[in-house]
Every structure is written in C-alpha cells, then in structure tokens.
Design a protein around this motif. Structure first.
Motif: not given
Length: 107
Positions: A25, A30, A43, A45
C-alpha cells in the motif's frame, strides 16, 4: 479481499507509538484521521494493472478501515511516516501542568 492490518502498539511515558504493517500500500492510498480520541486508519489497496484481464488473483485488494482508541493525546502534535510497507504513527500525550517536574527540597 484485504483482511487485516498487523500492528504493534507501544506506550511510552510521553508518547504512544503505533506501527501498522501495510505491505503493498503506497502512502497516497492511506488516510489517517484522529477524532474524539480515535485514530482511524483507512487504506485502499488497488491492483497495479486494473486494465488487464486477471484469471487468478490471490493477493489482497480493496479497502480496509481500523480504529484505535487513545486517551490524553495532543492531536496537534501527531506525526506519521511510511517506509517499506510500515506506517509509523507517533501520538504525543498531553502534558498536564501538574505532571511537569517539580523541585523537591531535601531537609
């Protein structure tokens, strides 16, 4: 499917330190927020090549959100950095005037 954030929490005299493993990530994906004594880590991803047809994917992707409660934090002094897949968040505690050092006379 992005299942969990592995983390370590340290409580020091002046600071609380949270280390959260977020492999794969980037820091741009974030989001951190501190509100009402709660640290929120989000987050997102993403797949690197979303335009390609993928037949099998065993890597975790998607959004993840975790909440951590902290008491007596100076929210103006919170710092965070991200290096090699680990997010480091330092949450300095509020220093009460009554807790500052006091000189004690020896009799």
């Amino acid at each position: 499917l992005h299942l969990s954030i592995r983390r370590q929490r340290q409580m020091c005299i002046r600071d609380s330190i949270l280390e959260a493993e977020l492999p794969g990530v980037s820091k741009e994906d974030i989001s951190l927020k501190f509100e009402q004594n709660i640290l929120l880590i989000k987050d997102n991803k993403k797949l690197k090549n979303e335009s390609q047809k993928i037949q099998l994917n065993e890597r975790s992707t998607g959004e993840l959100e975790r909440h951590f409660k902290f008491d007596d934090i100076n929210k103006e002094a919170i710092t965070a950095n991200h290096a090699e897949g680990v997010l480091y968040v330092t949450l300095p505690k509020v220093i009460d005037e009554d807790e500052k050092a006091t000189t004690i006379a020896i009799q």
